[in-house]
Motif scaffolding. Structure first.
Motif, PDB file in Angstrom:
ATOM      1  N   ASP A  11     -42.522   6.555 -27.229  1.00  0.00           N
ATOM      2  CA  ASP A  11     -42.879   5.677 -26.115  1.00  0.00           C
ATOM      3  C   ASP A  11     -41.660   5.018 -25.472  1.00  0.00           C
ATOM      4  O   ASP A  11     -41.794   4.242 -24.542  1.00  0.00           O
ATOM      5  CB  ASP A  11     -43.899   4.618 -26.556  1.00  0.00           C
ATOM      6  CG  ASP A  11     -43.346   3.685 -27.629  1.00  0.00           C
ATOM      7  OD1 ASP A  11     -42.207   3.878 -28.077  1.00  0.00           O
ATOM      8  OD2 ASP A  11     -44.076   2.765 -28.033  1.00  0.00           O
ATOM      9  N   THR A  25     -40.780  12.331 -41.993  1.00  0.00           N
ATOM     10  CA  THR A  25     -42.120  12.613 -41.480  1.00  0.00           C
ATOM     11  C   THR A  25     -42.868  13.499 -42.473  1.00  0.00           C
ATOM     12  O   THR A  25     -42.243  14.220 -43.260  1.00  0.00           O
ATOM     13  CB  THR A  25     -42.045  13.312 -40.120  1.00  0.00           C
ATOM     14  OG1 THR A  25     -41.251  14.479 -40.253  1.00  0.00           O
ATOM     15  CG2 THR A  25     -41.430  12.399 -39.065  1.00  0.00           C
ATOM     16  N   THR A  40     -39.373   2.934 -26.947  1.00  0.00           N
ATOM     17  CA  THR A  40     -38.821   1.776 -27.636  1.00  0.00           C
ATOM     18  C   THR A  40     -37.903   2.248 -28.763  1.00  0.00           C
ATOM     19  O   THR A  40     -38.105   3.317 -29.327  1.00  0.00           O
ATOM     20  CB  THR A  40     -39.946   0.899 -28.226  1.00  0.00           C
ATOM     21  OG1 THR A  40     -40.734   1.692 -29.106  1.00  0.00           O
ATOM     22  CG2 THR A  40     -40.829   0.332 -27.134  1.00  0.00           C
ATOM     23  N   ASN A  80     -34.852   6.802 -30.152  1.00  0.00           N
ATOM     24  CA  ASN A  80     -35.996   6.106 -29.575  1.00  0.00           C
ATOM     25  C   ASN A  80     -37.296   6.752 -30.014  1.00  0.00           C
ATOM     26  O   ASN A  80     -37.353   7.944 -30.291  1.00  0.00           O
ATOM     27  CB  ASN A  80     -35.924   6.129 -28.051  1.00  0.00           C
ATOM     28  CG  ASN A  80     -34.830   5.236 -27.530  1.00  0.00           C
ATOM     29  OD1 ASN A  80     -34.381   4.343 -28.223  1.00  0.00           O
ATOM     30  ND2 ASN A  80     -34.380   5.481 -26.318  1.00  0.00           N
ATOM     31  N   LYS A  81     -38.358   5.940 -30.079  1.00  0.00           N
ATOM     32  CA  LYS A  81     -39.694   6.446 -30.374  1.00  0.00           C
ATOM     33  C   LYS A  81     -40.199   7.207 -29.150  1.00  0.00           C
ATOM     34  O   LYS A  81     -39.623   7.086 -28.065  1.00  0.00           O
ATOM     35  CB  LYS A  81     -40.627   5.273 -30.673  1.00  0.00           C
ATOM     36  CG  LYS A  81     -40.285   4.521 -31.934  1.00  0.00           C
ATOM     37  CD  LYS A  81     -41.285   3.393 -32.124  1.00  0.00           C
ATOM     38  CE  LYS A  81     -40.839   2.462 -33.218  1.00  0.00           C
ATOM     39  NZ  LYS A  81     -41.702   1.297 -33.336  1.00  0.00           N
ATOM     40  N   ARG A  93     -35.060   4.945 -39.911  1.00  0.00           N
ATOM     41  CA  ARG A  93     -35.231   6.398 -39.994  1.00  0.00           C
ATOM     42  C   ARG A  93     -36.183   6.682 -41.141  1.00  0.00           C
ATOM     43  O   ARG A  93     -36.081   6.094 -42.196  1.00  0.00           O
ATOM     44  CB  ARG A  93     -33.883   7.076 -40.240  1.00  0.00           C
ATOM     45  CG  ARG A  93     -32.932   6.852 -39.089  1.00  0.00           C
ATOM     46  CD  ARG A  93     -31.608   7.513 -39.381  1.00  0.00           C
ATOM     47  NE  ARG A  93     -30.671   7.209 -38.325  1.00  0.00           N
ATOM     48  CZ  ARG A  93     -30.419   8.020 -37.320  1.00  0.00           C
ATOM     49  NH1 ARG A  93     -30.997   9.172 -37.241  1.00  0.00           N
ATOM     50  NH2 ARG A  93     -29.552   7.688 -36.396  1.00  0.00           N
ATOM     51  N   ASP A 111     -36.291   2.980 -32.297  1.00  0.00           N
ATOM     52  CA  ASP A 111     -36.846   3.122 -33.638  1.00  0.00           C
ATOM     53  C   ASP A 111     -36.063   2.201 -34.568  1.00  0.00           C
ATOM     54  O   ASP A 111     -34.840   2.210 -34.576  1.00  0.00           O
ATOM     55  CB  ASP A 111     -36.723   4.574 -34.092  1.00  0.00           C
ATOM     56  CG  ASP A 111     -37.549   4.871 -35.323  1.00  0.00           C
ATOM     57  OD1 ASP A 111     -38.283   3.976 -35.775  1.00  0.00           O
ATOM     58  OD2 ASP A 111     -37.463   5.987 -35.829  1.00  0.00           O
TER      59      ASP A 111
END
Length: 46
Positions: A17, A27, A19, A14-15, A24, A21
């Motif tokens: 927030d 980063t 929700t 999950n992100k 993948r 993802d």
């Protein structure tokens, strides 16, 4: 003849927030650990 069953992947992370993802990704801080792929050179008639 047996039945064909698909392989089910695990749950996606999950992100922050909450929700789910959708994909993948690498980063920016982990970018140096994942170098770009080498270009693929085709041989003649390949």
């Amino acid at each position: 003849m047996g039945t064909i069953e698909a392989i089910k992947p695990g749950p996606k992370p999950n992100k922050p927030d909450g929700t789910p993802d959708e994909r993948r990704r690498v980063t920016p801080e982990k970018r140096e650990k994942h170098p770009d792929l080498k270009p693929h050179i085709h041989k003649p008639k390949d």
